[in-house]
Design an enzyme around this catalytic site. Sequence first.
Site, PDB file in Angstrom:
ATOM      1  N   ASP A  23      42.947  32.954 -31.432  1.00 50.27           N
ATOM      2  CA  ASP A  23      41.662  32.902 -31.595  1.00 50.27           C
ATOM      3  C   ASP A  23      41.037  31.486 -31.248  1.00 50.27           C
ATOM      4  OD1 ASP A  23      39.051  33.593 -32.458  1.00 50.27           O
ATOM      5  OD2 ASP A  23      39.998  34.916 -33.875  1.00 50.27           O
ATOM      6  N   ASP A  36      35.562  32.976 -29.920  1.00 51.87           N
ATOM      7  CA  ASP A  36      34.680  33.482 -30.909  1.00 51.87           C
ATOM      8  C   ASP A  36      33.420  33.153 -30.379  1.00 51.87           C
ATOM      9  OD1 ASP A  36      34.457  33.993 -33.615  1.00 51.87           O
ATOM     10  OD2 ASP A  36      33.657  32.121 -33.928  1.00 51.87           O
ATOM     11  N   GLU A  58      34.099  37.575 -27.653  1.00 57.88           N
ATOM     12  CA  GLU A  58      33.550  37.938 -28.565  1.00 57.88           C
ATOM     13  C   GLU A  58      31.904  37.618 -27.967  1.00 57.88           C
ATOM     14  OE1 GLU A  58      32.461  38.440 -33.496  1.00 57.88           O
ATOM     15  OE2 GLU A  58      32.522  36.278 -32.185  1.00 57.88           O
ATOM     16  N   HIS A  87      37.682  42.297 -37.923  1.00 58.17           N
ATOM     17  CA  HIS A  87      37.618  41.648 -39.557  1.00 58.17           C
ATOM     18  C   HIS A  87      35.974  41.317 -40.066  1.00 58.17           C
ATOM     19  CE1 HIS A  87      37.084  38.611 -36.499  1.00 58.17           C
ATOM     20  NE2 HIS A  87      36.807  37.737 -37.318  1.00 58.17           N
ATOM     21  N   ASP A  88      35.380  41.669 -39.266  1.00 58.33           N
ATOM     22  CA  ASP A  88      33.585  41.381 -39.525  1.00 58.33           C
ATOM     23  C   ASP A  88      32.861  42.695 -39.893  1.00 58.33           C
ATOM     24  OD1 ASP A  88      34.047  38.723 -38.877  1.00 58.33           O
ATOM     25  OD2 ASP A  88      33.417  38.997 -36.775  1.00 58.33           O
TER      26      ASP A  88
HETATM   27  O1  ISL Z   1      30.460  38.758 -39.484  1.00 60.89           O
HETATM   28  C1  ISL Z   1      29.123  38.908 -39.208  1.00 60.89           C
HETATM   29  C2  ISL Z   1      28.201  39.701 -40.126  1.00 60.89           C
HETATM   30  O2  ISL Z   1      29.053  40.958 -40.534  1.00 60.89           O
HETATM   31  C3  ISL Z   1      28.841  38.591 -37.882  1.00 60.89           C
HETATM   32  O3  ISL Z   1      27.453  37.993 -38.061  1.00 60.89           O
HETATM   33  C4  ISL Z   1      29.639  37.208 -37.432  1.00 60.89           C
HETATM   34  O4  ISL Z   1      29.051  36.044 -37.821  1.00 60.89           O
HETATM   35  C5  ISL Z   1      29.711  37.352 -36.018  1.00 60.89           C
HETATM   36  O5  ISL Z   1      30.572  38.649 -35.649  1.00 60.89           O
HETATM   37  C6  ISL Z   1      30.640  36.325 -35.229  1.00 60.89           C
HETATM   38  O6  ISL Z   1      31.773  36.202 -35.943  1.00 60.89           O
HETATM   39  C7  ISL Z   1      32.713  35.291 -35.525  1.00 60.89           C
HETATM   40  O7  ISL Z   1      32.238  33.992 -35.707  1.00 60.89           O
HETATM   41  C8  ISL Z   1      32.221  33.740 -37.099  1.00 60.89           C
HETATM   42  C9  ISL Z   1      33.291  34.087 -38.039  1.00 60.89           C
HETATM   43  O8  ISL Z   1      32.868  34.036 -39.386  1.00 60.89           O
HETATM   44  C10 ISL Z   1      33.623  35.716 -37.537  1.00 60.89           C
HETATM   45  O9  ISL Z   1      34.659  36.048 -38.414  1.00 60.89           O
HETATM   46  C11 ISL Z   1      34.060  35.635 -36.258  1.00 60.89           C
HETATM   47  O10 ISL Z   1      34.408  36.766 -35.807  1.00 60.89           O
HETATM   48  C12 ISL Z   1      31.838  32.233 -37.174  1.00 60.89           C
HETATM   49  O11 ISL Z   1      33.178  31.616 -36.427  1.00 60.89           O
END
Ligand code: ISL
Length: 536
Positions: free
Chosen positions: A100, A201, A258, A323-324
């Site tokens: 990542d 990310d 992403e 994971h989100d």
């Molecule tokens: O997880 C979210 C709400 O459910 C999203 O708004 C998330 O912030 C978005 O998918 C971006 O995600 C990525 O960056 C974030 C991190 O917290 C997430 O786990 C990651 O996948 C900040 O680095």
Amino acid sequence: MKSNTPWWKSGVVYQIYPRSFYDSNDDGIGDIKGITAKLEYLSWLGIDAIWLSPVNTSPMYDFGYDISDYYDVDDCYGTLDDFMELIDQAHKLGIKIIMDLVVNHTSHMHKWFIESRSSKDNRRRDWYIWHEGKDGKVPNNWKSAFGGSAWEFDPHTGEYYLHSFLKEQPDLNWRNPDMRKSIYKMMRFWLDMGVDGFRLDVVNWFVKDKKFRNNPFTIKPFDPEKHKYDRNRPEVHDYIRELRSVVDEYENRMTVGEVFTLPPGSPVLAASFLGNDNDELHLTFDFSIMYRLWSARRFYNCIKKWYKAIPEGGWPCNVLSNHDQPRSRSRFMGGADSENRARVAAVFLLTIKGTPFLYYGEEIGMKNARLSRGDIVDPLGRRYWPVYRGRDCSRTPMLWNSRSNAGFSTVRPWLPVDSSYKNINVRAQMNDRYSMLNLYRNVLHLRRKHKALSEGEIFPVMKGINGVLAYMRVQGDEKFFIALNFTSKTKRVSEDERGQWRVMFSTHRTKYEHFTSLDMTLAPYEAMIVMRIGDL
Ligand code: ISL
Ligand code: CA
């Protein structure tokens, strides 16, 4: 014959949330040695690559998405040697390792930020995004994705810094060439070590408006603005092309971005990061399907728009869970039907055109864990409970067996183990030929054997009207027909294609059953894959 298709087009990627996969040293936290210990399992399953959520050193305000040292591995996950060993062992089994790459922001404890905030004329001041206040208030109306203003006042120098997420995650300034050089240097460090690629990310957030204009204001829960000026700025593409050229110094590597947007998702935006003539990212995520309710028609419309958005020479990538988001099995709902739905979804994901990404536990039909307020550690859940419970429910430990803590650890894990583990676990499902796990394994192995299922062109046959989705996958002499019944009723499928067809997989009938035409009745929630074996 060796195929020229790159591995990231034909392969399947398995996402691991390292904290929750397997705990090798009994501290309740999954770790790198734990992943190495489970490589045999992943190889048996039949995946081609692993994407690891961040394992770099981090104070864990956002569980690793806040990195304080890009060149090391966090103590709780192990050592750099453990990581090299993981790469080695994975490569021996033909499994690639994707890291990542969290470079929209660092941790506030990263040495770059500590320098940056130390004085206005520090050489790293401009590596982050600093701005003076406006009439004693924040510079503009930009909001953090995790709540509140995106600006934090720093009394030491009397200016504000930008954080798109937590205030412990200051945003890097991608307009600064020295900053970018340092990121590329760090990428080369991991690529030299043998890492096969990166998941980027929030790649569409890297660049912000130069003039810091206010976003147009609209009211939406959790997100009270349109992100016109703090995300998706056109200049980002120049930097992604630059980043891609670094990855291209190495052979056979892959980048997947992403591209985060709120529901309903945006295939066009996601595809824009594939660039022209493949000069940006190899793959990007379009999350449209993750935001849709269970419906053949809706799923069809999502992939139709997604394929249409992909530029010439580009390749789609498909995902049901990460994971989100809540786990797909739980999102599909359906009560007693949820397992059947998850099976149909699995065959869908593994047979539509595009690189599939699986999320650990999806292969055994893991559900969202039921957690109480006291269990919650995700900063989002802590902030918004009970309106939004955060992301912990889809990050709980992998269910390995029916022993205590589901075989994840001998001590109490960092998040509770879901109570379904007595029935839903790897060990039990390995021994059951009709389990979800064996479904995944069978279809993954079928994909490997028959390139039409991975690399082939896709032709829709039934477009989800009436609850049935059916399509052909074709490559060279190989032709497959896939039919998915999204409903709890029997459905007739009829397509004027005479020939000899053989069932290669079905959730309901025996393998190798024959048909002389594609005229058949699907059982409720039946998913089947048939192969054309000759003319009549
Ligand atoms: O997880 C979210 C709400 O459910 C999203 O708004 C998330 O912030 C978005 O998918 C971006 O995600 C990525 O960056 C974030 C991190 O917290 C997430 O786990 C990651 O996948 C900040 O680095
Ligand atoms: Ca551990």
